[in-house]
Design an enzyme around this catalytic site. Structure first.
Site, PDB file in Angstrom:
ATOM      1  N   ALA A  78      41.434  23.757  37.379  1.00  0.00           N
ATOM      2  CA  ALA A  78      42.770  23.270  37.719  1.00  0.00           C
ATOM      3  C   ALA A  78      43.317  22.486  36.521  1.00  0.00           C
ATOM      4  CB  ALA A  78      42.692  22.376  38.949  1.00  0.00           C
ATOM      5  N   GLN A  80      44.045  19.436  36.178  1.00  0.00           N
ATOM      6  CA  GLN A  80      43.291  18.185  35.976  1.00  0.00           C
ATOM      7  C   GLN A  80      41.790  18.423  36.182  1.00  0.00           C
ATOM      8  OE1 GLN A  80      43.849  15.195  34.820  1.00  0.00           O
ATOM      9  NE2 GLN A  80      46.025  15.499  34.416  1.00  0.00           N
ATOM     10  N   SER A  81      41.298  19.536  35.697  1.00  0.00           N
ATOM     11  CA  SER A  81      39.881  19.871  35.881  1.00  0.00           C
ATOM     12  C   SER A  81      38.954  18.897  35.165  1.00  0.00           C
ATOM     13  CB  SER A  81      39.635  21.279  35.344  1.00  0.00           C
ATOM     14  OG  SER A  81      38.243  21.533  35.235  1.00  0.00           O
ATOM     15  N   ASN A  82      38.033  18.307  35.929  1.00  0.00           N
ATOM     16  CA  ASN A  82      36.993  17.471  35.321  1.00  0.00           C
ATOM     17  C   ASN A  82      36.018  18.324  34.526  1.00  0.00           C
ATOM     18  OD1 ASN A  82      37.830  14.964  36.599  1.00  0.00           O
ATOM     19  ND2 ASN A  82      37.054  15.848  38.505  1.00  0.00           N
ATOM     20  N   ALA A  84      36.664  21.209  32.945  1.00  0.00           N
ATOM     21  CA  ALA A  84      37.246  21.634  31.666  1.00  0.00           C
ATOM     22  C   ALA A  84      37.195  20.476  30.667  1.00  0.00           C
ATOM     23  CB  ALA A  84      38.686  22.110  31.882  1.00  0.00           C
TER      24      ALA A  84
END
Ligand SMILES: *Cc1c(COP(=O)(O)O)cnc(C)c1O
Length: 352
Positions: A78, A80-82, A84
């Site tokens: 997403a 705000q992917s943690n 990534a």
């Protein structure tokens, strides 16, 4: 970069986790949970800005990337992917570039092959950190994201055509190999239990947030192997219980194929009762609970994952069927602080 041995596991890992992460009690939360015996495994402290559960999976995944001579990590999530963000940060630490396919709702998304400008979005939270380390951020539409495995393969091909050596990491770092990170985490908990750090020989249940299934697969295998608990409850924050039961079963089988010494997983239940209105969105009472936990204990939960998972802890601990001895719960705090910080305005109504 050297590698450490992996305890009872055969696969090599790159040492990334600042461990053992603390195993703590917050008495105010026992009260809030109607007298449960709650312990928190602080996997929000697995590192600096890269911290969270993804670092444990990346220890195994990046060992494989290094063994293949990779110079570029390709992954997705997403906006705000943690995961990534952890991939981009850890990659930068090890001298690898990162290409991140991040899902956006509106018309800003592209096809993943061309660079859809992340510059049109405010650099906050995880996205700020992604961009600080120079990740190639490509915004993709939900439809493209739906074909993420195939699209990441195309991205890898185009990188290869330009002389780069890509290594593709599935969503959330969730593969059989990534899941081994949580088998190792349960070994760490076993050592803490043996050292008398949690007032007993084991727990009744492990509870954690579930978004792509890799953590659940690893915890269920590791909890069985190291007798941490007879039962795991994975709190789904998206999709539903049926989807995750299937996904986790596949990841468990993959992990056991990689490490034949792994036993059958312990009992695993997917609880999707605290999903709330949508992925990343909390109902007003969920926001109030997140704030109540923060005020009572100083434990910060995030609105996407841990805030919802902790609601599942409360529901278990205060269920009418929960009588007799105090339920010994291990809550796995999986991180998410950068995402929380990006969400300030949406939480304002619940602030004291
Ligand atoms: C990714 C993530 C999870 C979910 O873990 P999965 O292995 O993807 O199911 C939980 N909490 C936080 C904070 C995460 O970033």
């Amino acid at each position: 970069m050297t590698a450490t041995s992996s305890g009872s596991l055969r696969h090599r890992r790159v040492p990334l986790v600042h461990g053992p992460t603390p195993l703590v009690k917050r008495p105010a939360l026992d009260l809030l949970l109607g007298g449960a015996d709650l312990w928190i495994k602080r996997d929000d402290c697995t590192g600096g800005a890269e911290a969270g559960n993804k670092v444990r999976k990346l220890e195994f995944l990046l060992a494989e990337a290094q063994d293949q001579g990779a110079d570029t990590l390709v992954t997705c999530g997403a906006l705000q992917s943690n995961h990534a963000r952890a991939t981009a940060l850890v990659g930068a630490q090890l001298g690898m570039k990162a290409t991140l396919l991040l899902r956006v709702k509106d018309g800003r998304g592209g096809d993943g092959l061309t660079t859809a400008a992340a510059g049109s979005l405010p650099p906050v939270g995880n996205l700020l950190l992604d961009r600080m380390v120079g990740a190639d951020v490509r915004l993709v539409t939900p439809a493209v994201y739906g074909r993420r495995a195939e699209v990441m393969e195309h991205v890898a091909q185009s990188l290869r055509a330009r002389g780069r050596r890509p290594y593709v990491i599935p969503e959330g770092g969730s593969s059989g190999l990534g899941a081994l990170g949580y088998v190792a985490a349960m070994e760490e908990v076993r050592q803490q239990l043996d050292a008398g750090r949690a007032g007993g020989p084991s727990f009744d249940v492990v509870v954690h947030a579930c978004g792509s299934g890799g953590t659940a697969a690893g915890v269920a295998l590791g909890a069985a192997l190291h007798r941490v608990a007879p039962r795991v409850v994975a709190a789904a924050v998206c999709d539903d219980a049926a989807y995750f039961q299937k996904t986790i079963a596949r990841l468990v089988a993959e992990a056991r194929a990689l490490e034949p010494s792994l036993p059958e997983p312990c009992a695993l239940q997917v609880d999707d009762s605290a999903k709330g209105p949508a992925y990343g969105v909390m109902a007003p009472e969920q926001r109030r609970f997140l704030m109540e936990v923060a005020r009572a204990s100083g434990v910060l939960l995030d609105p996407v994952y841990t805030g919802k998972a902790f609601e599942v802890v409360r529901n278990l601990a205060t269920a009418p069927s929960q009588q007799g001895p105090r339920l010994r719960v291990l809550f796995l705090h999986t991180g998410g602080l950068p995402g929380l910080l990006a969400e300030g305005p949406s939480l304002e109504d619940a602030l004291p």
